[in-house]
Design a protein around this motif. Structure first.
Motif, PDB file in Angstrom:
ATOM      1  N   ILE A 142       0.858  -1.204   0.000  1.00  5.76           N
ATOM      2  CA  ILE A 142       0.000   0.000   0.000  1.00  5.76           C
ATOM      3  C   ILE A 142       0.892   1.252   0.000  1.00  5.76           C
ATOM      4  O   ILE A 142       0.665   2.205  -0.751  1.00  5.76           O
ATOM      5  CB  ILE A 142      -0.965  -0.005   1.222  1.00  5.76           C
ATOM      6  CG1 ILE A 142      -1.962  -1.166   1.104  1.00  5.76           C
ATOM      7  CG2 ILE A 142      -1.695   1.327   1.353  1.00  5.76           C
ATOM      8  CD1 ILE A 142      -2.802  -1.426   2.361  1.00  5.76           C
ATOM      9  N   LEU A 143       1.934   1.241   0.824  1.00  3.70           N
ATOM     10  CA  LEU A 143       2.848   2.399   0.872  1.00  3.70           C
ATOM     11  C   LEU A 143       3.552   2.595  -0.473  1.00  3.70           C
ATOM     12  O   LEU A 143       3.750   3.729  -0.917  1.00  3.70           O
ATOM     13  CB  LEU A 143       3.871   2.236   2.014  1.00  3.70           C
ATOM     14  CG  LEU A 143       3.466   2.911   3.335  1.00  3.70           C
ATOM     15  CD1 LEU A 143       2.136   2.429   3.857  1.00  3.70           C
ATOM     16  CD2 LEU A 143       4.542   2.740   4.388  1.00  3.70           C
ATOM     17  N   LYS A 144       3.913   1.474  -1.127  1.00  2.04           N
ATOM     18  CA  LYS A 144       4.562   1.587  -2.457  1.00  2.04           C
ATOM     19  C   LYS A 144       3.588   2.185  -3.473  1.00  2.04           C
ATOM     20  O   LYS A 144       3.978   2.980  -4.315  1.00  2.04           O
ATOM     21  CB  LYS A 144       5.006   0.205  -2.952  1.00  2.04           C
ATOM     22  CG  LYS A 144       6.346  -0.213  -2.390  1.00  2.04           C
ATOM     23  CD  LYS A 144       6.825  -1.486  -3.082  1.00  2.04           C
ATOM     24  CE  LYS A 144       7.856  -2.174  -2.203  1.00  2.04           C
ATOM     25  NZ  LYS A 144       7.871  -3.619  -2.334  1.00  2.04           N
ATOM     26  N   ASN A 145       2.326   1.773  -3.399  1.00  8.98           N
ATOM     27  CA  ASN A 145       1.316   2.321  -4.307  1.00  8.98           C
ATOM     28  C   ASN A 145       1.265   3.846  -4.157  1.00  8.98           C
ATOM     29  O   ASN A 145       1.202   4.578  -5.144  1.00  8.98           O
ATOM     30  CB  ASN A 145      -0.060   1.707  -3.991  1.00  8.98           C
ATOM     31  CG  ASN A 145      -1.194   2.371  -4.758  1.00  8.98           C
ATOM     32  OD1 ASN A 145      -1.621   3.463  -4.434  1.00  8.98           O
ATOM     33  ND2 ASN A 145      -1.666   1.720  -5.815  1.00  8.98           N
ATOM     34  N   ILE A 146       1.340   4.306  -2.900  1.00 11.89           N
ATOM     35  CA  ILE A 146       1.233   5.755  -2.661  1.00 11.89           C
ATOM     36  C   ILE A 146       2.508   6.463  -3.126  1.00 11.89           C
ATOM     37  O   ILE A 146       2.438   7.475  -3.836  1.00 11.89           O
ATOM     38  CB  ILE A 146       0.969   6.049  -1.166  1.00 11.89           C
ATOM     39  CG1 ILE A 146      -0.354   5.411  -0.736  1.00 11.89           C
ATOM     40  CG2 ILE A 146       0.962   7.556  -0.908  1.00 11.89           C
ATOM     41  CD1 ILE A 146      -0.588   5.401   0.764  1.00 11.89           C
ATOM     42  N   SER A 147       3.669   5.936  -2.756  1.00 15.32           N
ATOM     43  CA  SER A 147       4.886   6.689  -3.098  1.00 15.32           C
ATOM     44  C   SER A 147       5.138   6.681  -4.605  1.00 15.32           C
ATOM     45  O   SER A 147       5.675   7.637  -5.137  1.00 15.32           O
ATOM     46  CB  SER A 147       6.106   6.235  -2.293  1.00 15.32           C
ATOM     47  OG  SER A 147       6.220   4.867  -2.344  1.00 15.32           O
ATOM     48  N   ALA A 148       4.704   5.614  -5.302  1.00 14.02           N
ATOM     49  CA  ALA A 148       4.870   5.591  -6.771  1.00 14.02           C
ATOM     50  C   ALA A 148       3.692   6.271  -7.468  1.00 14.02           C
ATOM     51  O   ALA A 148       3.679   6.385  -8.693  1.00 14.02           O
ATOM     52  CB  ALA A 148       5.005   4.155  -7.250  1.00 14.02           C
ATOM     53  N   ARG A 149       2.678   6.703  -6.705  1.00 11.26           N
ATOM     54  CA  ARG A 149       1.455   7.318  -7.246  1.00 11.26           C
ATOM     55  C   ARG A 149       0.881   6.449  -8.380  1.00 11.26           C
ATOM     56  O   ARG A 149       0.505   6.920  -9.450  1.00 11.26           O
ATOM     57  CB  ARG A 149       1.696   8.767  -7.683  1.00 11.26           C
ATOM     58  CG  ARG A 149       2.040   9.661  -6.495  1.00 11.26           C
ATOM     59  CD  ARG A 149       2.337  11.089  -6.887  1.00 11.26           C
ATOM     60  NE  ARG A 149       1.173  11.917  -7.134  1.00 11.26           N
ATOM     61  CZ  ARG A 149       0.460  12.558  -6.194  1.00 11.26           C
ATOM     62  NH1 ARG A 149       0.779  12.459  -4.917  1.00 11.26           N
ATOM     63  NH2 ARG A 149      -0.569  13.313  -6.532  1.00 11.26           N
TER      64      ARG A 149
END
Ligand SMILES: NC(=O)c1ccc[n+]([C@@H]2O[C@H](COP(=O)([O-])OP(=O)(O)OC[C@H]3O[C@@H](n4cnc5c(N)ncnc54)[C@H](OP(=O)(O)O)[C@@H]3O)[C@@H](O)[C@H]2O)c1
Length: 269
Positions: free
Chosen positions: A222-229
């Motif tokens: 989930i955090l990767k989804n956010i940081s990679a937008r």
């Protein structure tokens, strides 16, 4: 410290995936707002996060109530001054063939899984426009296609696809990131419940011995989804195969499900 000083709300974060996500965000420097209906459970998570950062705010309440959802966003912004991330995590599952379902199963599932995500989003979007922030919706592999015994859950998760597609276009010029995370079967807490066909709550079977993802692995994605937008994130190898096969050969997916129907029939799985 990928999320240093970002203000993040995670709905339904007193246990499971929401809790792991709030903790992961705190470890990455975010100031987190946690939420759940049970004050005692939420207080325990707040205590845990306080060992990582003093910047945690608990807001008790049911986000499928529109007044409570507005209050969650207003209080978070009043406390921290802005909002960068909203993770719409709250969700409840169910079991049972459509012909056997008490109508309130659909009502409860849609109230939590759709209204409980859209009410916080409506109130958060003006703030996310200002911060060019992220709104993330937690879906499920059951949201890729309608699954037997999971119709209310599958259709509530499929609704998230349409909602996110709309918001992506509406908010493009405002540079709001919209994420949709298809979560695979994940380890669960001992008390996780789903609705049985009569609408009563059943505690799901323990998954500790099963080879499924941990809540920490899901939180990290989930955090990767956010940081990679990123828009869509599909978890697990099985999930990725399912996602592409459903587009390329839905008839084959249906055959595979029919051959494995008995696996869907246990209401406590
Ligand atoms: N676990 C899996 O295998 C799996 C697989 C695919 C997708 N997902 C999705 O991932 C998300 C989290 O699942 P999970 O297994 O971590 O769930 P969970 O263990 O049942 O936890 C749900 C959390 O949400 C809170 N909550 C429930 N309804 C709420 C409401 N109306 N308002 C505010 N808080 C509420 C619960 O606390 P209170 O009861 O105290 O409110 C709890 O903190 C859900 O959207 C689920 O559909 C999970």
């Amino acid at each position: 410290m990928r999320f240093k000083d970002k203000i993040a709300i995670v709905t339904g974060s007193s246990q499971g995936i929401g809790k792991a996500t709030a903790i992961a965000l705190a470890k990455q420097g975010a100031k987190v707002v946690i939420n759940g209906r049970n004050a005692d459970k939420l207080a325990k998570v707040e205590g845990h996060i306080k060992t990582i950062t003093p910047n945690v705010l608990s807001i008790v309440g049911d986000v499928s109530d529109k007044v409570v959802a507005k209050n969650l966003i207003d209080e978070a912004v009043a406390h921290f001054g802005k909002l960068d991330i909203l993770i719409n995590n709250v969700g409840i599952s169910m079991r049972g063939d459509v012909a056997d379902l008490a109508p309130r199963v659909y009502e409860t599932v849609f109230k939590a899984n759709v209204m409980g995500k859209i009410y916080p989003t409506i109130n958060a979007l003006p703030h996310l426009r200002r911060s060019q922030g992220s709104v993330v919706f937690i879906s499920s592999l059951a949201g890729i296609r309608g699954l037997p015994t999971l119709s209310a859950y599958s259709s509530s998760k499929m609704a998230l696809r349409a909602i996110t597609e709309s918001i992506r276009i509406e908010e493009k010029q405002n540079k709001v990131h919209v994420g949709l995370v298809y979560v695979a079967v994940t380890k669960i807490e001992k008390n996780k419940v789903a609705l049985a066909s009569d609408g009563s709550e059943v505690v799901l079977k323990d998954r500790s011995e099963r080879n499924v993802q941990s809540t920490e692995q899901v939180a990290s994605s989930i955090l990767k989804n956010i940081s990679a937008r990123k828009y869509v994130t599909v978890l697990s190898a099985l999930g990725k195969i399912n996602y592409y096969m459903q587009r390329a050969a839905p008839w084959l997916v249906e055959r595979i499900i029919l051959a494995n129907l008995s696996k869907f029939k246990d209401q406590s799985e």
